[in-house]
Design a protein around this motif. Structure first.
Motif, PDB file in Angstrom:
ATOM      1  N   GLY A   1       4.580 -22.823 -28.299  1.00  0.00           N
ATOM      2  CA  GLY A   1       5.626 -23.559 -27.590  1.00  0.00           C
ATOM      3  C   GLY A   1       6.808 -22.697 -27.176  1.00  0.00           C
ATOM      4  O   GLY A   1       7.682 -23.146 -26.431  1.00  0.00           O
ATOM      5  N   HIS A   2       6.874 -21.457 -27.632  1.00  0.00           N
ATOM      6  CA  HIS A   2       7.927 -20.529 -27.202  1.00  0.00           C
ATOM      7  C   HIS A   2       7.370 -19.523 -26.193  1.00  0.00           C
ATOM      8  O   HIS A   2       8.072 -19.107 -25.275  1.00  0.00           O
ATOM      9  CB  HIS A   2       8.520 -19.790 -28.414  1.00  0.00           C
ATOM     10  N   VAL A   3       6.102 -19.151 -26.366  1.00  0.00           N
ATOM     11  CA  VAL A   3       5.488 -18.177 -25.446  1.00  0.00           C
ATOM     12  C   VAL A   3       5.379 -18.774 -24.036  1.00  0.00           C
ATOM     13  O   VAL A   3       5.736 -18.125 -23.043  1.00  0.00           O
ATOM     14  CB  VAL A   3       4.098 -17.725 -25.968  1.00  0.00           C
ATOM     15  N   ILE A   4       4.920 -20.036 -23.933  1.00  0.00           N
ATOM     16  CA  ILE A   4       4.692 -20.626 -22.603  1.00  0.00           C
ATOM     17  C   ILE A   4       5.984 -20.656 -21.761  1.00  0.00           C
ATOM     18  O   ILE A   4       5.987 -20.138 -20.640  1.00  0.00           O
ATOM     19  CB  ILE A   4       4.030 -22.026 -22.715  1.00  0.00           C
ATOM     20  N   PRO A   5       7.098 -21.214 -22.263  1.00  0.00           N
ATOM     21  CA  PRO A   5       8.296 -21.214 -21.405  1.00  0.00           C
ATOM     22  C   PRO A   5       8.852 -19.822 -21.107  1.00  0.00           C
ATOM     23  O   PRO A   5       9.392 -19.591 -20.012  1.00  0.00           O
ATOM     24  CB  PRO A   5       9.310 -22.062 -22.184  1.00  0.00           C
ATOM     25  N   HIS A   6       8.704 -18.861 -22.036  1.00  0.00           N
ATOM     26  CA  HIS A   6       9.135 -17.485 -21.726  1.00  0.00           C
ATOM     27  C   HIS A   6       8.271 -16.912 -20.605  1.00  0.00           C
ATOM     28  O   HIS A   6       8.742 -16.138 -19.768  1.00  0.00           O
ATOM     29  CB  HIS A   6       9.059 -16.590 -22.970  1.00  0.00           C
ATOM     30  N   MET A   7       7.014 -17.285 -20.599  1.00  0.00           N
ATOM     31  CA  MET A   7       6.113 -16.839 -19.534  1.00  0.00           C
ATOM     32  C   MET A   7       6.538 -17.458 -18.194  1.00  0.00           C
ATOM     33  O   MET A   7       6.545 -16.801 -17.153  1.00  0.00           O
ATOM     34  CB  MET A   7       4.694 -17.280 -19.923  1.00  0.00           C
ATOM     35  N   GLU A   8       6.913 -18.734 -18.263  1.00  0.00           N
ATOM     36  CA  GLU A   8       7.354 -19.409 -17.030  1.00  0.00           C
ATOM     37  C   GLU A   8       8.645 -18.765 -16.500  1.00  0.00           C
ATOM     38  O   GLU A   8       8.768 -18.516 -15.298  1.00  0.00           O
ATOM     39  CB  GLU A   8       7.540 -20.904 -17.318  1.00  0.00           C
ATOM     40  N   LEU A   9       9.570 -18.465 -17.404  1.00  0.00           N
ATOM     41  CA  LEU A   9      10.803 -17.791 -16.989  1.00  0.00           C
ATOM     42  C   LEU A   9      10.472 -16.426 -16.387  1.00  0.00           C
ATOM     43  O   LEU A   9      11.031 -16.031 -15.345  1.00  0.00           O
ATOM     44  CB  LEU A   9      11.739 -17.637 -18.199  1.00  0.00           C
ATOM     45  N   SER A  10       9.533 -15.718 -16.992  1.00  0.00           N
ATOM     46  CA  SER A  10       9.160 -14.387 -16.502  1.00  0.00           C
ATOM     47  C   SER A  10       8.638 -14.462 -15.067  1.00  0.00           C
ATOM     48  O   SER A  10       8.975 -13.622 -14.226  1.00  0.00           O
ATOM     49  CB  SER A  10       8.075 -13.777 -17.393  1.00  0.00           C
ATOM     50  N   HIS A  11       7.824 -15.473 -14.801  1.00  0.00           N
ATOM     51  CA  HIS A  11       7.300 -15.592 -13.434  1.00  0.00           C
ATOM     52  C   HIS A  11       8.397 -15.909 -12.419  1.00  0.00           C
ATOM     53  O   HIS A  11       8.372 -15.436 -11.293  1.00  0.00           O
ATOM     54  CB  HIS A  11       6.173 -16.621 -13.393  1.00  0.00           C
ATOM     55  N   ARG A  12       9.360 -16.718 -12.836  1.00  0.00           N
ATOM     56  CA  ARG A  12      10.503 -16.961 -11.935  1.00  0.00           C
ATOM     57  C   ARG A  12      11.201 -15.643 -11.615  1.00  0.00           C
ATOM     58  O   ARG A  12      11.623 -15.402 -10.499  1.00  0.00           O
ATOM     59  CB  ARG A  12      11.546 -17.853 -12.606  1.00  0.00           C
ATOM     60  N   LEU A  13      11.356 -14.797 -12.635  1.00  0.00           N
ATOM     61  CA  LEU A  13      12.070 -13.539 -12.436  1.00  0.00           C
ATOM     62  C   LEU A  13      11.256 -12.584 -11.574  1.00  0.00           C
ATOM     63  O   LEU A  13      11.812 -11.852 -10.752  1.00  0.00           O
ATOM     64  CB  LEU A  13      12.416 -12.911 -13.798  1.00  0.00           C
ATOM     65  N   VAL A  14       9.932 -12.598 -11.736  1.00  0.00           N
ATOM     66  CA  VAL A  14       9.073 -11.779 -10.867  1.00  0.00           C
ATOM     67  C   VAL A  14       9.310 -12.196  -9.415  1.00  0.00           C
ATOM     68  O   VAL A  14       9.459 -11.355  -8.520  1.00  0.00           O
ATOM     69  CB  VAL A  14       7.579 -11.950 -11.253  1.00  0.00           C
ATOM     70  N   ASN A  15       9.397 -13.496  -9.187  1.00  0.00           N
ATOM     71  CA  ASN A  15       9.639 -13.984  -7.820  1.00  0.00           C
ATOM     72  C   ASN A  15      10.984 -13.512  -7.267  1.00  0.00           C
ATOM     73  O   ASN A  15      11.198 -13.493  -6.063  1.00  0.00           O
ATOM     74  CB  ASN A  15       9.604 -15.517  -7.774  1.00  0.00           C
ATOM     75  N   CYS A  16      11.904 -13.167  -8.169  1.00  0.00           N
ATOM     76  CA  CYS A  16      13.226 -12.674  -7.734  1.00  0.00           C
ATOM     77  C   CYS A  16      13.265 -11.146  -7.726  1.00  0.00           C
ATOM     78  O   CYS A  16      14.348 -10.557  -7.705  1.00  0.00           O
ATOM     79  CB  CYS A  16      14.315 -13.189  -8.659  1.00  0.00           C
ATOM     80  N   GLY A  17      12.119 -10.506  -7.831  1.00  0.00           N
ATOM     81  CA  GLY A  17      12.076  -9.042  -7.710  1.00  0.00           C
ATOM     82  C   GLY A  17      12.139  -8.283  -9.023  1.00  0.00           C
ATOM     83  O   GLY A  17      12.275  -7.059  -9.022  1.00  0.00           O
ATOM     84  N   PHE A  18      12.053  -8.980 -10.151  1.00  0.00           N
ATOM     85  CA  PHE A  18      12.103  -8.284 -11.440  1.00  0.00           C
ATOM     86  C   PHE A  18      10.741  -7.707 -11.811  1.00  0.00           C
ATOM     87  O   PHE A  18       9.706  -8.260 -11.461  1.00  0.00           O
ATOM     88  CB  PHE A  18      12.489  -9.252 -12.582  1.00  0.00           C
ATOM     89  N   LYS A  19      10.811  -6.614 -12.544  1.00  0.00           N
ATOM     90  CA  LYS A  19       9.630  -6.134 -13.238  1.00  0.00           C
ATOM     91  C   LYS A  19       9.730  -6.712 -14.655  1.00  0.00           C
ATOM     92  O   LYS A  19      10.823  -6.764 -15.219  1.00  0.00           O
ATOM     93  CB  LYS A  19       9.696  -4.608 -13.278  1.00  0.00           C
TER      94      LYS A  19
END
Ligand code: UDP
Length: 452
Positions: free
Chosen positions: A15-33
């Motif tokens: 339950g903590h890994v999934i939302p961190h993964m979702e946040l990570s994908h949002r950041l990828v969309n904003c140009g983050f590595k």
């Protein structure tokens, strides 16, 4: 200058890994590595669920030790927490040093985690930090007020109750039973003690982060957020809105249930799922099965392989044959897709915060059956504040009976008020995430700020 590069290190449970993964994908969309840190144990589980070509090409996944031996029980939250606090920060520090010491990689520019011990590395290494709470703002506000609870004589300095009572954190907040304080909602005293001590320390450490994010929105929890003005709500983050696919899951998804759902009438199916931790004894499992059978509706029930204490077949005799034409049991469902399916009528849920957000975002009402931790306060948010669900009550022997299940399913599905309120809540949540909405603006502010 290279891309902004975040190292994302969640507390290592589903339950903590999934939302961190979702946040990570949002950041990828904003140009983050993104370098995403799992424990070796979870990394293997996640990798085993992927089919060829399903690997995440946008996020660099790395694995580090969680400090436990291979055979030790990761469902023992006390043990896991102690090991993780001891080992994980050191492992993350080494990882950052290796990345930043190599010539061919972009340096880490920020650390994102829900673990204060990892965030503590930031100032030491000259890197910005963002705490990310994957629970609701209500529990975060409670944790921030622990000193006040001690000073006003509600709890002892070790977190135990002075007396069982009803309290309110502010006049705008729902009344809560003190026995539902998060650290007291674990099933044994040792875990309660570890949960309290680590909560106190984690709250102190996360308060020092440059940004404190929470997977909620002003529209969902205005009163709790008013108590913690330093917290920025950016949610609800859902994988389906950015990805259309689920990543970071510990069990392989059984997507056959989506085909089955396609064959069911609109708003007819009771979806039953209790997240990644809930365990039933055989008597309760049996009763739940009979309750679903008695309720006479089509149902989709997630029965994780480790869901019953006893490993033998816990279903009532003849159950499969009797419900075959209207039921599906799966080991792990693509839950976000299930909840967005038009055939779903309601959700019998343990009220984990992710499940709660996913159901609200899809306008699906709840029957609440909390198991531990923050799930009792989430139930109160659902039933007492939003008024979009009903509680399933235990009888004198501590069992949710088949009769209770049947009656509450009928009551919930017959209640137009709940249906109207959950649709309105869904609208508000959708708005807050769309361009110009409150969570969307907060997220943009965070992305701009963390790059400066
Ligand atoms: N989940 C899923 N399939 C299932 C059951 C759960 O994908 O069959 C996902 C669910 O969508 C949610 C997460 O697992 O994102 C569970 O998190 P939650 O906070 O609801 O509960 P926890 O597992 O932490 O108790």
């Amino acid at each position: 200058m290279g891309k902004p590069h975040a190292i994302v290190a969640p507390y290592p449970v589903q339950g903590h890994v999934i939302p961190h993964m979702e946040l990570s994908h949002r950041l990828v969309n904003c140009g983050f590595k993104i370098t995403f840190v799992n424990t070796e144990y979870n990394h293997k589980r996640i990798a085993a669920t992927l089919h060829n070509g399903q690997e995440d090409n946008q996020i660099h996944m790395v694995a580090i030790s969680d400090g436990l031996l291979a055979a030790e029980d990761r469902n023992d939250i006390g043990k896991l927490t102690e090991a993780v606090i001891r080992v994980l920060p050191r492992e993350v520090e080494t990882l950052i040093k290796n990345i930043n010491g190599s010539d061919n990689q972009d340096d880490i520019t920020c650390i994102i985690s829900d673990m204060g011990w990892v965030l503590e590395l930031g100032p030491k290494m000259g890197i910005q930090t963002a705490a990310f709470f994957t629970m609701g703002a209500g529990p975060v506000a409670l944790m921030s007020n622990i000193t006040k609870l001690i000073d006003t004589g509600i709890i002892n300095p070790d977190g135990t109750l002075i007396k069982d009572q009803i309290v309110q954190l502010s006049t705008a907040m729902p009344a809560m039973k003190t026995s539902h304080f998060i650290w007291l909602c674990f099933h044994d005293l040792n875990t309660q003690k570890i949960a309290f001590d680590s909560t106190v320390k984690n709250t102190q450490l996360t308060e020092c982060a440059n940004w404190i994010l929470c997977n909620t929105s002003y529209e969902l929890e205005p009163a709790a957020l008013a108590l913690i003005p330093n917290v920025l709500p950016i949610g609800p983050l859902l994988a389906s809105s950015t990805l259309g696919q689920s990543l970071g899951h510990f069990w392989p998804e059984d997507s056959t249930c989506l085909t089955w759902l396609n064959q069911q009438p609109a708003r007819s199916v009771v979806y039953v799922a209790f997240g990644s931790f809930t365990i039933f004894d055989c008597i309760q499992f049996h009763e739940l099965a009979l309750g679903l059978e008695l309720s006479d509706k089509p149902f989709l029930w997630v029965v994780r392989p480790d869901m019953t204490k006893e490993s033998s077949d816990a279903y009532p005799e003849g159950f499969h044959d009797r419900v075959a034409i209207r039921a599906q049991m799966v080991g792990w469902a693509p839950q976000q897709k299930v909840l967005s399916h038009p055939s779903i009528a309601c959700f019998i849920s343990h009220c984990g915060w992710n499940s709660t957000l996913e159901s609200v975002s899809n306008g699906v009402p709840f029957l609440c059956w909390p198991y531990f931790a923050d799930q009792f306060s989430n139930q109160s948010q659902i039933c007492d504040v939003w008024k979009v669900g009903l509680e399933l009550n235990k009888d004198q022997s501590g069992i949710v009976s088949q009769k209770e299940i049947k009656e509450k399913v009928e009551k919930l599905l017959g209640c137009d008020g709940i249906r109207t309120r959950i649709s309105e809540l869904k609208e508000k949540v959708t708005k807050s995430l769309s361009h110009g909405g409150s969570s969307s603006r907060n997220f943009e502010m965070f992305v701009d700020g963390i790059q400066k």
